[in-house]
Enzyme design. Sequence first.
Site, short mmCIF file in Angstrom:
data_model
loop_
_atom_site.label_atom_id
_atom_site.label_comp_id
_atom_site.label_asym_id
_atom_site.label_seq_id
_atom_site.Cartn_x
_atom_site.Cartn_y
_atom_site.Cartn_z
CE LYS A 103 -4.44 1.14 0.53
NZ LYS A 103 -5.61 0.47 -0.02
N GLY A 203 -24.30 3.52 3.55
CA GLY A 203 -23.41 4.12 2.54
C GLY A 203 -23.79 3.61 1.17
N GLY A 205 -22.75 4.69 -1.90
CA GLY A 205 -21.86 5.28 -2.90
C GLY A 205 -21.71 4.31 -4.05
CG ASN A 206 -18.43 4.82 -6.75
OD1 ASN A 206 -19.24 5.40 -7.48
ND2 ASN A 206 -17.27 5.33 -6.42
CB VAL A 207 -19.34 -0.61 -3.16
CG1 VAL A 207 -19.65 -2.06 -2.84
CG2 VAL A 207 -17.92 -0.47 -3.68
P1 NAD Z 1 -17.90 5.94 -2.03
O1 NAD Z 1 -17.09 7.08 -1.52
O2 NAD Z 1 -18.36 5.92 -3.44
O3 NAD Z 1 -19.21 5.76 -1.11
C1 NAD Z 1 -19.23 5.89 0.25
C2 NAD Z 1 -20.61 6.40 0.62
O4 NAD Z 1 -20.74 6.38 2.04
C3 NAD Z 1 -20.88 7.83 0.18
O5 NAD Z 1 -22.13 7.91 -0.48
C4 NAD Z 1 -20.88 8.62 1.49
O6 NAD Z 1 -21.74 9.75 1.46
C5 NAD Z 1 -21.37 7.57 2.45
N1 NAD Z 1 -21.02 7.81 3.87
C6 NAD Z 1 -19.90 8.35 4.39
N2 NAD Z 1 -19.99 8.39 5.72
C7 NAD Z 1 -21.19 7.84 6.05
C8 NAD Z 1 -21.86 7.60 7.28
N3 NAD Z 1 -21.32 7.93 8.45
N4 NAD Z 1 -23.08 7.01 7.24
C9 NAD Z 1 -23.66 6.68 6.06
N5 NAD Z 1 -23.06 6.91 4.87
C10 NAD Z 1 -21.86 7.48 4.87
O7 NAD Z 1 -17.04 4.64 -1.69
P2 NAD Z 1 -17.18 3.19 -2.35
O8 NAD Z 1 -16.23 3.07 -3.48
O9 NAD Z 1 -18.62 2.88 -2.55
O10 NAD Z 1 -16.60 2.28 -1.17
C11 NAD Z 1 -17.38 2.03 -0.01
C12 NAD Z 1 -16.52 1.28 1.02
O11 NAD Z 1 -16.08 0.04 0.45
C13 NAD Z 1 -15.25 2.03 1.45
O12 NAD Z 1 -14.99 1.72 2.79
C14 NAD Z 1 -14.18 1.41 0.56
O13 NAD Z 1 -12.90 1.49 1.16
C15 NAD Z 1 -14.65 -0.02 0.47
N6 NAD Z 1 -14.19 -0.72 -0.74
C16 NAD Z 1 -14.50 -0.25 -1.97
C17 NAD Z 1 -14.08 -0.94 -3.11
C18 NAD Z 1 -14.42 -0.45 -4.50
O14 NAD Z 1 -14.29 -1.24 -5.45
N7 NAD Z 1 -14.85 0.77 -4.68
C19 NAD Z 1 -13.31 -2.12 -2.98
C20 NAD Z 1 -13.03 -2.60 -1.69
C21 NAD Z 1 -13.47 -1.89 -0.57
#
Ligand code: NAD
Length: 377
Positions: A103, A203, A205-207
Amino acid sequence: MDFYLNFAAYQLNTRMSGNSSSVTSILDQLSASGHKKVVFCNDPDTGLKAIIAIHDTTLGPALGGTRMWNYNSEAEALEDVLRLSKAMTYKAAISGLNLGGGKAVIIGDSRKAKTEALMRSYGRFIKNLNGEFVTAEDMGTTTRDMEYIRMETNHVTGVPESIGGAGDPAPITAKGVFLGIKACVKEVYGTDMLAGRSVVVQGIGNVGEHLVDLLRKENVEVYVSDINEERLQQVARKYKAKAIEADKIFTIGADIYAPCALGATVNDKTIKKMKFAIIAGSANNQLGDEELHGQLLLDKGILYAPDYLINAGGLINCYSELTGFGKKRTMQLTENIYNATREVIKLSKAENIPTNLAASRIAEKRIADIKKIKSSY
Ligand code: NAD
């Protein structure tokens, strides 16, 4: 331009300044966590200050994202990169990938301090590692940044599809989480049919949004929560999910909690309130304290799907980009998350140990086994 400062040089400089205690503590920290190498990168011309941590390369090159974050101190940045790189070793090992764990963190505000020159300077440090470390996107970095790194080295993944990348990892990550949920449901309810079950997705977001989509297609009752109110209402409407306030998450009587926002949401305070049967989501480092909270969940009868196991879809996507595997193979590797989760649950039950500990044991065994065969050439 003499901008390459590796760990040996860092040691030397620190000794020369008479501050030998911090050298000892850093090396002690590396020994304790089993790290192979840490590279400190410093380029005054671009303002780059970064740390690359390589935890283990038994299975292959160390792959891990580059996070850009305005850390309060270098010690905090070092602690973060050591913790995250070690987790990558376990994630790759349990997912059956031939990758090690690494990392990197760039210290600074990604909205203000990021420039093409800074990212390309950082790319040269990666180049100097000759393939021992391969990077990808993480918090504070984008596919555009990966393109800049690619201008200096090939040891980068997560570049846009238009230039040969594997594209957005979020749908693959969501698929893996979905399969992890199914494997847990099979254990708790005797069938992996999801219809009629209820899930809280924290949450979206993307995932999270992709996960909501997959769950709704199987007629799951979905509750969603997000600090972004506009997005919350929009996603709730689109998928006919129920929007809930953040403080209702842990009191709601749903079957499954899917943390897809922040880490450490499973802690002393929240576990007390939880009525869920299962915790399975994409967020990294969900347990506030691995040892303590893994055991508390076991004691309370809540089945926890280890985060790094079921959120490995993003890493699998990077691995496919690196190896040239197509989408079909990426999906096969992701689908294996179902069986891998079942295997972890089986070991956890057989040994009466928390699932996070069972997952670590399986990952460590794979690394130890491969280490043995590598010495027999
Ligand atoms: P993202 O930033 O697109 O989405 C995160 C969402 O969580 C946002 O909509 C944000 O507004 C919301 N959020 C933040 N704080 C919050 C809270 N206290 N309560 C409720 N919602 C809240 O991120 P992502 O890419 O969707 O990833 C989500 C999680 O999964 C992260 O922890 C990331 O590290 C992990 N992750 C993502 C991937 C990937 O492929 N994108 C892979 C492995 C792990």
